[in-house]
Design an enzyme around this catalytic site. Structure first.
Site, PDB file in Angstrom:
ATOM      1  N   ASP A   7       0.665  -1.124  -0.291  1.00 10.06           N
ATOM      2  CA  ASP A   7       0.209   0.016   0.166  1.00 10.06           C
ATOM      3  C   ASP A   7       1.030   1.762   0.109  1.00 10.06           C
ATOM      4  OD1 ASP A   7      -2.277   1.927   0.270  1.00 10.06           O
ATOM      5  OD2 ASP A   7      -2.099   2.106   2.492  1.00 10.06           O
ATOM      6  N   SER A   8       0.633   2.483   0.158  1.00 10.07           N
ATOM      7  CA  SER A   8       1.335   3.648   0.027  1.00 10.07           C
ATOM      8  C   SER A   8       1.649   3.702   0.989  1.00 10.07           C
ATOM      9  CB  SER A   8       0.072   5.411  -0.809  1.00 10.07           C
ATOM     10  OG  SER A   8      -0.496   5.246   0.354  1.00 10.07           O
ATOM     11  N   CYS A  70      -4.810  -0.789  -1.997  1.00  7.83           N
ATOM     12  CA  CYS A  70      -4.176   0.308  -2.280  1.00  7.83           C
ATOM     13  C   CYS A  70      -5.272   0.467  -3.572  1.00  7.83           C
ATOM     14  CB  CYS A  70      -3.464   0.919  -2.244  1.00  7.83           C
ATOM     15  SG  CYS A  70      -3.401   2.808  -2.917  1.00  7.83           S
ATOM     16  N   GLU A 148      -1.246   7.546   9.089  1.00 10.62           N
ATOM     17  CA  GLU A 148      -0.516   7.675   9.192  1.00 10.62           C
ATOM     18  C   GLU A 148       0.354   7.518  10.382  1.00 10.62           C
ATOM     19  OE1 GLU A 148       1.301   5.861   6.279  1.00 10.62           O
ATOM     20  OE2 GLU A 148      -0.050   5.367   6.090  1.00 10.62           O
ATOM     21  N   CYS A 180     -11.248   4.498   0.553  1.00  7.34           N
ATOM     22  CA  CYS A 180      -9.665   3.914   0.796  1.00  7.34           C
ATOM     23  C   CYS A 180      -9.449   2.998   1.673  1.00  7.34           C
ATOM     24  CB  CYS A 180      -9.598   4.932   1.380  1.00  7.34           C
ATOM     25  SG  CYS A 180      -7.142   5.691   1.274  1.00  7.34           S
ATOM     26  N   HIS A 182      -7.234   3.090   3.858  1.00  3.90           N
ATOM     27  CA  HIS A 182      -6.295   3.696   5.416  1.00  3.90           C
ATOM     28  C   HIS A 182      -7.704   3.868   6.390  1.00  3.90           C
ATOM     29  CE1 HIS A 182      -2.663   4.441   3.734  1.00  3.90           C
ATOM     30  NE2 HIS A 182      -2.202   5.498   4.643  1.00  3.90           N
TER      31      HIS A 182
HETATM   32  N1  DGL Z   1      -4.701   3.194   0.861  1.00  2.89           N
HETATM   33  C1  DGL Z   1      -4.993   3.895  -0.249  1.00  2.89           C
HETATM   34  C2  DGL Z   1      -6.083   3.853  -1.100  1.00  2.89           C
HETATM   35  O1  DGL Z   1      -6.218   2.828  -0.503  1.00  2.89           O
HETATM   36  C3  DGL Z   1      -4.492   5.012  -0.235  1.00  2.89           C
HETATM   37  C4  DGL Z   1      -3.974   6.676   0.402  1.00  2.89           C
HETATM   38  C5  DGL Z   1      -3.016   7.262  -0.110  1.00  2.89           C
HETATM   39  O2  DGL Z   1      -1.684   6.992  -0.309  1.00  2.89           O
HETATM   40  O3  DGL Z   1      -3.317   7.972  -0.743  1.00  2.89           O
HETATM   41  O4  DGL Z   1      -6.201   4.475  -1.679  1.00  2.89           O
END
Ligand code: DGL
Length: 265
Positions: A7-8, A70, A148, A180, A182
């Protein structure tokens, strides 16, 4: 069977925990690209370069399947990874389809990144499943950074959640899609702010079921020790505490080798 997940940042840990629930005997490798988070406001080219580097790391460390945990990276890079990697890639997208079944009043809100909401993949998803319902979208700058930092319910996190959900709730949505990975960690706060009667949907469990199906279709050629290993392109000293909180136990977080961590990748 070894499953490689990236993931990011730390958001994909919400998918990783579903994969562990689904496949407790698998060996799991997770990479967070926290040096470059958030992906949301970045262009596709950048996300493709980073996704390739992370996927290459996972493959070189024995992944049988790569999971793009992600939504943003899936929209930007999954076709490219499928073309170039030669092994199964599981991606994810906001749960618009399940939301069509869940909504009672036909009004659905989607919380996601700018990158996901502006992607051709999301437009195609709306064309396919969004025509009989009203879909309201909301990008949420700043929320990824709160996760984060491990701030899941502090004052700033709550204020952002209120700010982003308020227009959707005022418009009368009865279903909220967490588009997302996160945001899944903010579910308790989102639930509290949205109040009862609002259905909240995310895709982690469905992705984990898909990963198990793909893994079973490959057959397990040799057994690997089960367990989870974590790497990051960010600073392990800074990210260990948030990771331990999100994963729910103390783990070792290693630095991703420089050649995969960026700049020259
Ligand atoms: N966790 C990521 C997603 O599901 C992206 C978050 C990001 O880096 O902007 O889209």
């Amino acid at each position: 069977m070894r499953i490689g997940v990236f993931d990011s940042g730390l958001g994909g840990v919400s998918v990783l925990r579903e994969i562990r629930r689904e496949m407790p005997d698998a060996s799991l490798h997770y990479v967070s690209d926290s040096a470059w988070v958030p992906y949301g406001p970045r262009g596709d080219d950048f996300i493709q370069v980073r996704s390739r580097a992370l996927a290459r790391f996972l493959v070189e460390h024995g992944a049988d399947v790569v999971v793009v945990a992600c939504n943003t990276a899936t929209a930007a890079a999954v076709p490219l990874l499928r073309e170039t990697l030669g092994l199964p890639i599981v991606g994810m997208e906001p749960a618009v389809k399940p939301a069509t079944a869940a909504t009672r009043n036909g009004k659905v809100g989607v919380l996601a990144t700018v990158g996901t909401l502006q992607s051709a993949r999301f437009a195609a998803l709306l064309d396919q499943f969004g025509s009989d319902i009203e879909v309201l979208t909301r990008a949420c700058p700043g929320l990824v950074e709160q996760v984060e930092a491990g701030d899941l319910d502090g004052a700033r996190t709550r204020a952002l959640v209120e700010q982003y959900t308020a227009p959707l709730l005022r418009a009368g949505v009865d279903t909220l899609v967490l588009g997302c990975t996160h945001f899944v960690f903010l579910r308790p706060v989102i639930e509290e702010i949205a109040g009862s009667g609002i259905e909240i949907i995310d895709t982690g469990a469905a992705v984990a079921r898909r990963v198990r199906q793909v893994a079973e279709s490959l057959g397990s050629t040799f057994a690997r020790a089960s367990g989870v290993e974590f790497w990051t392109s960010g600073d392990p000293a800074v990210l260990s505490a948030p990771l331990n909180k999100l994963w729910g136990e103390r783990v070792v977080l290693s630095a991703l080798p420089g050649e995969y961590a960026g700049r020259s990748a």
